[in-house]
Structure formats: structure tokens, C-alpha cells
Design a protein around this motif. Structure first.
Motif, PDB file in Angstrom:
ATOM      1  N   GLY A  95       2.732   6.718  -4.519  1.00  0.00           N
ATOM      2  CA  GLY A  95       1.493   7.479  -4.351  1.00  0.00           C
ATOM      3  C   GLY A  95       1.448   8.207  -3.015  1.00  0.00           C
TER       4      GLY A  95
ATOM      5  N   TYR B  10       5.677   1.963 -13.203  1.00  0.00           N
ATOM      6  CA  TYR B  10       6.193   2.126 -11.830  1.00  0.00           C
ATOM      7  C   TYR B  10       7.701   1.855 -11.810  1.00  0.00           C
ATOM      8  CZ  TYR B  10       4.564   2.306  -6.915  1.00  0.00           C
ATOM      9  OH  TYR B  10       4.279   2.676  -5.632  1.00  0.00           O
TER      10      TYR B  10
ATOM     11  N   SER C  20      -5.007   4.093  -3.548  1.00  0.00           N
ATOM     12  CA  SER C  20      -3.581   3.996  -3.214  1.00  0.00           C
ATOM     13  C   SER C  20      -3.357   2.982  -2.091  1.00  0.00           C
ATOM     14  CB  SER C  20      -3.025   5.360  -2.824  1.00  0.00           C
ATOM     15  OG  SER C  20      -3.261   5.601  -1.464  1.00  0.00           O
TER      16      SER C  20
ATOM     17  N   ALA D 196       0.821  -1.215   0.000  1.00  0.00           N
ATOM     18  CA  ALA D 196       0.000   0.000   0.000  1.00  0.00           C
ATOM     19  C   ALA D 196       0.856   1.266   0.000  1.00  0.00           C
ATOM     20  CB  ALA D 196      -0.930  -0.014   1.212  1.00  0.00           C
TER      21      ALA D 196
HETATM   22  N1  PFF Z   1      -0.175   1.517  -3.459  1.00  0.00           N
HETATM   23  C1  PFF Z   1       0.938   1.871  -4.293  1.00  0.00           C
HETATM   24  C2  PFF Z   1       1.222   3.355  -4.166  1.00  0.00           C
HETATM   25  O1  PFF Z   1       0.521   4.065  -3.441  1.00  0.00           O
HETATM   26  O2  PFF Z   1       2.165   3.840  -4.784  1.00  0.00           O
HETATM   27  C3  PFF Z   1       0.765   1.493  -5.741  1.00  0.00           C
HETATM   28  C4  PFF Z   1       0.052   0.198  -5.954  1.00  0.00           C
HETATM   29  C5  PFF Z   1       0.583  -0.991  -5.483  1.00  0.00           C
HETATM   30  C6  PFF Z   1      -1.168   0.174  -6.606  1.00  0.00           C
HETATM   31  C7  PFF Z   1      -0.097  -2.179  -5.645  1.00  0.00           C
HETATM   32  C8  PFF Z   1      -1.859  -0.996  -6.768  1.00  0.00           C
HETATM   33  C9  PFF Z   1      -1.315  -2.161  -6.281  1.00  0.00           C
HETATM   34  F1  PFF Z   1      -1.980  -3.277  -6.402  1.00  0.00           F
END
Ligand code: PFF
Length: 442
Positions: free
Chosen positions: A24, A102, A225, A20
Motif C-alpha cells: 500500500g 497479498y 494502510s 504497516a
Molecule cells: N499495511 C499493509 C500495506 O500498507 O500494504 C497491509 C496490511 C497489513 C493491512 C496488515 C492490514 C493489516 F492488518
């Protein structure tokens, strides 16, 4: 072969937090909060986390734990001979899209980290400051790709090492370390002259913001996020045994994600305001604004080094969870080993990442959707379409396909007030809310 499992429930929770907490949280959340009513937004967001984020998180993890399979296989197992499994492909597709960009951004972070280690970035080399450094670097052909490849190699290495030995061990080290690094940076940032302005930007509540509809959409959009909707948490849940209780874990994960977002704001905004710079968000904030501030700060070189180390760790722990989604799927589908599956999937993502990276150089004129470049277009499809659809399917599946007693049992709740509230939220409120975000973002 027996399905892999986490060593401990804490290990699972740290891995889910690692998923998580990512780019972001660090470059988006606090900026959105500051621009949408500060403390008022924070309260609203916390409300959304409890009302929608945590119930949906609980739902997603429970599907995986009940089925003990990947994001497609879970639906096939729990709803055989129905088309539900199609919704698992939202997750598989978003994993490919999200990780391929990413990894490019994480590669930039590694590049900065490396140049802080060598001391090259203590002062911006050459004319034009960090704006020129960043613009020049990302528009090259091979150099950014080298760093993307290095990042993907690390992600693959951890995933190849297995759920317990790789993913769990990595997160057990990364998450406490990340918390420590960010807290050190926040204390330092708060000690700067003029830090108060940054605190005001972040926390001073502007209650009138509640009258603007956009604040609600922003707060709800931020919920994704939490890594919801892709199947990362579903897949992680599939490595949990049934005796590990879910509600407490879900609350812990949701709260820690918010904690990391607020701490990142405490790192960034006091410093930004102490140097009287206009706040921004996203890549320009972390790759141009912050390094420009660091070079004017006492001990700025060390601060920069710690910051880009933290950013890289946050990206790495999220990336692991994204790679695990298709890795688990292909392992089952083709009976591949973990090694074969993750190397194959990771290589395809790297290949897609080449397009993303070149989108800042020779292909900067390519705008697949609207005026968005390749990265923003992929982000748009994944974040605005696939993730909401993934989250919606999970809520509908547990809320409508399961019987109430089955749903409650899956999340370890009883048919009491708590259980009833959770069930009502997942059955009615989450689908309506996701539809609202979905429509308003299109
Ligand atoms: N949660 C991560 C962030 O905030 O950057 C991005 C992310 C990871 C999105 C895993 C979705 C996911 F399944």
C-alpha cells in the motif's frame, strides 16, 4: 505454557512498522497524494495520522496488551459473557481475505526480483515490452502459483519460528534494510534529469484541493494502510509486557509509516516524470511502468533488482503480521502448536490464493462484486467493509465499554490534557469518522 513475548520494545516497534509498511505504501500513497493536491494532501494526511491514526493505533495495541490474547480471545477476556468477541471475527476474516491476494501479488514481486537477479529483465524479453511480460505471466496457470507458494512458505517459516526468534528477528533485519534500499533508490531517482517534475507532482501544494470533499475521504481511507482494524497490531500488542509504554511507540509507528510512504514517492515519481510517463498506481505502476523506465535508465537493471527486493521485503513483513492474527487465534482455540496452526492457516490462504491467481487467467471473466475481478472483490470486502468495522469496534470498545479510568490506564495516559484529548477522539471522533469513510466508500 507462558505466552510468548517480544525481546525488546524496539523489536515490537519494528515489527509493527513492518506490518504497516507494505505494498500500500509503495504503490498507492504517493499516487493518491499527487492526484489530490500534492503537498496539501500530505499535510492533511499528516493531520489525520496524528488526529485519528495514532490514537486508534494506540487503542488497538492496548486491547491486546491488556488482554494478552488474540483478536477474538481479547474481547472474551476483557468483556466476558458479552457478544463483543464477535467483532474479533472481522479481523480473522479479513486476514484470510487479505493474505490470500497479498501473497499472489507478492509472488509477482518475487518473480520479477528473480528475473532481475538473472538479468533477464534488464531488457523486456520478447515483443510488447513489460506490458506483455506482465500480462502473459499473471494469466498463466501454474507459474504465478509457484511464486505465491514460495512467498507463503517464507511467511509461514518466519511465523513458525516464533514471536521473538521469527517475527522480531526478521523485522529487525528487514526494516533497516528496507529503509536503506529505498533511500538509495530515492537518491538515485532524484539525481535523474527532470526529477523536479516528480517532486512537483508529489509536493507542490494545491490548496484548492481542500475544497473538494473527496480529498478528506481519500486521506482518511489511507489511514487503514497503517494496518489498523484487522487485529494485527492488537495481536502484536498481546506480546508486550505491561512495563513497555505505548504512546511513544504508537507515534513512532505512525510517523515511520508516513516516512516510508513519502520515500517510496521519492523513488517512483522523479523517475516516472524524468521519462515523461503518465503516472498510474497499483500493479500496472510497479510491474509495467517502472520496469519500462528501468530498462531505459543507466544502471536500470541494478535499480530494478533493488526495487523488487525492497517491494518483496515490504510485502513479507506485512504478510507475517497478517498470518499471525489467525495463527494466534487457532493456537488458543484448538490448543494447537504454533507450527500446526500457522501451516494450517497458511495453507488455507494459499488455497484461496489459487482462485485469486486464476482470476487473472482462465477465470478472468469471474466478477463477484460489480465489475471487480476476484482479487479486487476480496480487497473490496476486506478494505471497505471488514477493516472499517474492525476499527470501529475497537474504538467503541475502549471508548464506551471501558470506564474512562480503565481506558486511560490501558494506554498509559493520565487524566490530563493529553489523556482527555485521546479519550475524546476515541470515544467520539474516530467512530464518526469511520462511519463517514464507510458510508462514502459503499
Ligand atoms: N499495511 C499493509 C500495506 O500498507 O500494504 C497491509 C496490511 C497489513 C493491512 C496488515 C492490514 C493489516 F492488518
Amino acid at each position: 505454557m507462558a505466552r510468548e513475548q517480544w525481546g525488546t520494545k524496539l523489536g515490537f516497534m519494528l515489527a509493527a512498522m513492518g506490518s504497516a509498511v507494505g505494498l500500500g505504501n509503495i504503490w498507492r500513497f504517493s499516487f493518491v497524494a499527487g492526484n489530490n493536491g500534492g503537498g496539501a494532501f500530505l499535510l492533511l494526511y499528516l493531520g489525520c495520522v496524528f488526529l485519528i491514526g495514532i490514537p486508534l493505533l494506540l487503542t488497538e495495541v492496548s486491547i491486546g496488551r491488556k488482554a494478552k490474547s488474540d483478536v477474538v480471545g481479547s474481547y472474551q477476556k476483557l468483556a466476558p459473557k458479552t457478544p463483543w468477541f464477535f467483532t474479533g471475527f472481522f479481523g480473522i476474516f479479513s486476514a484470510f481475505l487479505i493474505l490470500s491476494f497479498y501473497a499472489v501479488v507478492a509472488g509477482w514481486s518475487l518473480y520479477y526480483f528473480f528475473h532481475y537477479i538473472t538479468g533477464d529483465f534488464f531488457q523486456a524479453p520478447g515483443e510488447g515490452g513489460f506490458g506483455a511480460v506482465f500480462g502473459g505471466f499473471i494469466s498463466q496457470g501454474w507459474q504465478p502459483l509457484f511464486w505465491t507458494a514460495l512467498f507463503m512458505a517464507m511467511v509461514i517459516f518466519i511465523v513458525v519460528s516464533g514471536v521473538k526468534r521469527g517475527i522480531e528477528t526478521a523485522n529487525k533485519i528487514f526494516m533497516p534494510l528496507l529503509a536503506l534500499l529505498l533511500i538509495v533508490l530515492a537518491v538515485f531517482s532524484l539525481s535523474l534529469d527532470g526529477a523536479m517534475e516528480g517532486l512537483k507532482f508529489l509536493f507542490q501544494p494545491d490548496w484548492s484541493a481542500f475544497s473538494k470533499p473527496s480529498i478528506y475521504v481519500q486521506a482518511l481511507g489511507e489511514l487503514f494502510s497503517l494496518s489498523l482494524g484487522m487485529g494485527a497490531l492488537l495481536t502484536y500488542g498481546s506480546y508486550l509486557s505491561d512495563d513497555k509504554k505505548l504512546p511513544g511507540a504508537a507515534i513512532g509507528i505512525g510517523l515511520m509509516d508516513t516516512f516510508f510512504a513519502v520515500i517510496s514517492g521519492l523513488v517512483i515519481f522523479p523517475a516516472v516524470f524524468a521519462f515523461s510517463i503518465d503516472p498510474s498506481s497499483g500493479p500496472p505502476l510497479v510491474f509495467i511502468t517502472l520496469p519500462t523506465i528501468f530498462e531505459q535508465m543507466p544502471l536500470g537493471g541494478i535499480v530494478g533488482l533493488i526495487f523488487f527486493f525492497a517491494l518483496s521485503l515490504a510485502a513479507l513483513s506485512s504478510a507475517i503480521s497478517i498470518l499471525e492474527v489467525p495463527t494466534a487465534y487457532f493456537m488458543r482455540l484448538f490448543n494447537w502448536t504454533r507450527k500446526k496452526s500457522s501451516i494450517t492457516v497458511g495453507s488455507i490462504m494459499f488455497f484461496l490464493g489459487i482462485f485469486v491467481s486464476l482470476g487473472f487467467g482462465v477465470w478472468s471473466g469471474v466478477t463477484p462484486i460489480g465489475d471487480r475481478n476476484i482479487l479486487d472483490s476480496m480487497d473490496y470486502i476486506a478494505s471497505n467493509i471488514l477493516l472499517p468495522l474492525g476499527g470501529l469496534s475497537m474504538a467503541l470498545f475502549v471508548g464506551w465499554y471501558f470506564r474512562k479510568s480503565t481506558a486511560l490506564k490501558a494506554v498509559d495516559l493520565k487524566d490530563d490534557l493529553f489523556g482527555g484529548v485521546w479519550y475524546g477522539i476515541v470515544k467520539f471522533i474516530v467512530p464518526v469518522v469511520i462511519l463517514i469513510i464507510f458510508v462514502s466508500s459503499l
